[in-house]
Design a protein around this motif. Structure first.
Motif, PDB file in Angstrom:
ATOM      1  N   GLN A  28       0.831  -1.200   0.000  1.00  0.00           N
ATOM      2  CA  GLN A  28       0.000   0.000   0.000  1.00  0.00           C
ATOM      3  C   GLN A  28       0.869   1.254   0.000  1.00  0.00           C
ATOM      4  N   ASP A  29       1.952   1.269   0.788  1.00  0.00           N
ATOM      5  CA  ASP A  29       2.856   2.417   0.808  1.00  0.00           C
ATOM      6  C   ASP A  29       3.496   2.624  -0.559  1.00  0.00           C
ATOM      7  N   GLU A  30       3.862   1.529  -1.202  1.00  0.00           N
ATOM      8  CA  GLU A  30       4.464   1.630  -2.534  1.00  0.00           C
ATOM      9  C   GLU A  30       3.453   2.194  -3.526  1.00  0.00           C
ATOM     10  N   ASP A  31       2.201   1.774  -3.395  1.00  0.00           N
ATOM     11  CA  ASP A  31       1.159   2.281  -4.300  1.00  0.00           C
ATOM     12  C   ASP A  31       0.960   3.784  -4.102  1.00  0.00           C
ATOM     13  N   VAL A  32       0.914   4.230  -2.854  1.00  0.00           N
ATOM     14  CA  VAL A  32       0.717   5.651  -2.571  1.00  0.00           C
ATOM     15  C   VAL A  32       1.886   6.452  -3.125  1.00  0.00           C
ATOM     16  N   ALA A  33       3.099   5.978  -2.890  1.00  0.00           N
ATOM     17  CA  ALA A  33       4.276   6.680  -3.402  1.00  0.00           C
ATOM     18  C   ALA A  33       4.260   6.724  -4.923  1.00  0.00           C
ATOM     19  N   THR A  34       3.890   5.619  -5.536  1.00  0.00           N
ATOM     20  CA  THR A  34       3.822   5.573  -7.010  1.00  0.00           C
ATOM     21  C   THR A  34       2.798   6.572  -7.531  1.00  0.00           C
ATOM     22  N   TRP A  35       1.639   6.606  -6.896  1.00  0.00           N
ATOM     23  CA  TRP A  35       0.598   7.516  -7.361  1.00  0.00           C
ATOM     24  C   TRP A  35       1.001   8.971  -7.146  1.00  0.00           C
ATOM     25  N   LYS A  36       1.668   9.245  -6.033  1.00  0.00           N
ATOM     26  CA  LYS A  36       2.127  10.616  -5.789  1.00  0.00           C
ATOM     27  C   LYS A  36       3.129  11.044  -6.848  1.00  0.00           C
ATOM     28  N   LYS A  37       4.029  10.147  -7.207  1.00  0.00           N
ATOM     29  CA  LYS A  37       5.008  10.461  -8.258  1.00  0.00           C
ATOM     30  C   LYS A  37       4.316  10.693  -9.591  1.00  0.00           C
ATOM     31  N   ARG A  38       3.360   9.844  -9.891  1.00  0.00           N
ATOM     32  CA  ARG A  38       2.633   9.994 -11.163  1.00  0.00           C
ATOM     33  C   ARG A  38       1.869  11.310 -11.187  1.00  0.00           C
ATOM     34  N   LEU A  39       1.218  11.640 -10.058  1.00  0.00           N
ATOM     35  CA  LEU A  39       0.458  12.876  -9.989  1.00  0.00           C
ATOM     36  C   LEU A  39       1.369  14.091 -10.118  1.00  0.00           C
ATOM     37  N   ALA A  40       2.540  14.030  -9.483  1.00  0.00           N
ATOM     38  CA  ALA A  40       3.488  15.138  -9.599  1.00  0.00           C
ATOM     39  C   ALA A  40       3.938  15.290 -11.052  1.00  0.00           C
ATOM     40  N   GLY A  41       4.170  14.175 -11.714  1.00  0.00           N
ATOM     41  CA  GLY A  41       4.553  14.234 -13.128  1.00  0.00           C
ATOM     42  C   GLY A  41       3.445  14.814 -13.988  1.00  0.00           C
ATOM     43  N   LYS A  42       2.210  14.434 -13.715  1.00  0.00           N
ATOM     44  CA  LYS A  42       1.068  14.971 -14.476  1.00  0.00           C
ATOM     45  C   LYS A  42       0.914  16.464 -14.230  1.00  0.00           C
ATOM     46  N   ASP A  43       1.100  16.898 -12.981  1.00  0.00           N
ATOM     47  CA  ASP A  43       1.019  18.326 -12.661  1.00  0.00           C
ATOM     48  C   ASP A  43       2.079  19.116 -13.413  1.00  0.00           C
ATOM     49  N   GLN A  44       3.282  18.578 -13.465  1.00  0.00           N
ATOM     50  CA  GLN A  44       4.358  19.251 -14.195  1.00  0.00           C
ATOM     51  C   GLN A  44       4.032  19.329 -15.677  1.00  0.00           C
ATOM     52  N   ALA A  45       3.490  18.243 -16.221  1.00  0.00           N
ATOM     53  CA  ALA A  45       3.126  18.236 -17.637  1.00  0.00           C
ATOM     54  C   ALA A  45       2.015  19.241 -17.904  1.00  0.00           C
ATOM     55  N   LEU A  46       1.038  19.314 -16.997  1.00  0.00           N
ATOM     56  CA  LEU A  46      -0.062  20.269 -17.163  1.00  0.00           C
ATOM     57  C   LEU A  46       0.453  21.699 -17.121  1.00  0.00           C
ATOM     58  N   THR A  47       1.318  21.996 -16.178  1.00  0.00           N
ATOM     59  CA  THR A  47       1.883  23.341 -16.062  1.00  0.00           C
ATOM     60  C   THR A  47       2.659  23.708 -17.324  1.00  0.00           C
ATOM     61  N   ALA A  48       3.443  22.780 -17.820  1.00  0.00           N
ATOM     62  CA  ALA A  48       4.208  23.047 -19.039  1.00  0.00           C
ATOM     63  C   ALA A  48       3.280  23.280 -20.225  1.00  0.00           C
ATOM     64  N   THR A  49       2.219  22.491 -20.326  1.00  0.00           N
ATOM     65  CA  THR A  49       1.265  22.651 -21.429  1.00  0.00           C
ATOM     66  C   THR A  49       0.536  23.987 -21.325  1.00  0.00           C
ATOM     67  N   GLN A  50       0.169  24.382 -20.099  1.00  0.00           N
ATOM     68  CA  GLN A  50      -0.506  25.669 -19.924  1.00  0.00           C
ATOM     69  C   GLN A  50       0.395  26.829 -20.300  1.00  0.00           C
ATOM     70  N   LYS A  51       1.673  26.740 -19.944  1.00  0.00           N
ATOM     71  CA  LYS A  51       2.616  27.793 -20.337  1.00  0.00           C
ATOM     72  C   LYS A  51       2.752  27.851 -21.851  1.00  0.00           C
ATOM     73  N   GLU A  52       2.829  26.685 -22.475  1.00  0.00           N
ATOM     74  CA  GLU A  52       2.942  26.631 -23.933  1.00  0.00           C
ATOM     75  C   GLU A  52       1.698  27.223 -24.590  1.00  0.00           C
ATOM     76  N   LEU A  53       0.524  26.920 -24.044  1.00  0.00           N
ATOM     77  CA  LEU A  53      -0.727  27.463 -24.567  1.00  0.00           C
ATOM     78  C   LEU A  53      -0.762  28.978 -24.440  1.00  0.00           C
ATOM     79  N   ALA A  54      -0.323  29.487 -23.293  1.00  0.00           N
ATOM     80  CA  ALA A  54      -0.294  30.941 -23.094  1.00  0.00           C
ATOM     81  C   ALA A  54       0.659  31.597 -24.094  1.00  0.00           C
ATOM     82  N   THR A  55       1.785  30.981 -24.335  1.00  0.00           N
ATOM     83  CA  THR A  55       2.753  31.509 -25.299  1.00  0.00           C
ATOM     84  C   THR A  55       2.158  31.516 -26.708  1.00  0.00           C
ATOM     85  N   ILE A  56       1.490  30.436 -27.068  1.00  0.00           N
ATOM     86  CA  ILE A  56       0.873  30.351 -28.400  1.00  0.00           C
ATOM     87  C   ILE A  56      -0.222  31.401 -28.546  1.00  0.00           C
ATOM     88  N   ARG A  57      -1.021  31.610 -27.496  1.00  0.00           N
ATOM     89  CA  ARG A  57      -2.075  32.631 -27.558  1.00  0.00           C
ATOM     90  C   ARG A  57      -1.475  34.023 -27.733  1.00  0.00           C
TER      91      ARG A  57
END
Length: 181
Positions: A28-57
């Protein structure tokens, strides 16, 4: 005598690694850590995409402005005047509509309130909102007694009281003499 050689006695203490037990990670601890890492990666990807979108606009807006400037520079004087006239007509229409809404709001405040509420709704939704509005308006306003001017009265008005001569003389004395100075 034989010499006794004493060997130094080394006291053995338990190994520090053995004293502190390392926690064993559970599934269970490994699952939580894995999900936290995945979520952090998704957040970083979202932030990068939003910055790219703002630049394109921003780039799109700059290109639109540049295109409008180039087109305006290539226009003839007649086209420039016609464009200015169209812009002024749009502003005039907006000003007239605003003035009409303000006048309507002053003359008919309930209707203006209702029209603002149902703006942009379908006809069915407007009808439903109208029924709700009327029922709420009727609940808020007190019921006035309606007097039908065309219907005869149910009771005759009281007859005027006949005044006596003494009352009339007293009223005249209270008015005073207008000819005396």
């Amino acid at each position: 005598m034989a010499e006794e050689v004493a060997a130094p006695v080394v006291e053995q203490s338990p190994a520090p690694e053995a004293a502190i037990e390392q926690p064993v990670a559970t599934a269970q601890d490994e699952d939580v850590a894995t999900w936290k890492k995945r979520l952090a990666g998704k957040d970083q990807a979202l932030t990068a995409t939003q910055k790219e979108l703002a630049t394109i606009r921003e780039e799109t807006e700059q290109l639109k402005k540049w295109k409008a400037e180039v087109e305006y520079a290539n226009m003839t004087e007649l086209e420039k005047v016609n464009l200015k006239a169209q812009q002024l007509e749009v502003e005039l229409k907006a000003a007239r509509e605003s003035a009409e809404r303000d006048t309507l709001a002053r003359k008919h405040p309930l209707y203006a309130q209702f029209a603002e509420k149902v703006q942009g709704l379908s006809v069915a939704a407007q009808a439903e909102a109208f029924e709700d509005f009327v029922s709420s308006a009727n609940k808020e306003q007190p019921k006035d007694t309606f007097v039908d001017v065309n219907a005869p009265r149910k009771s005759a008005p009281p007859a005027p009281k006949q005044r006596t001569a003494v009352e009339v003389i007293e009223d005249m004395k209270a008015l005073g003499n207008p000819f005396s100075k």
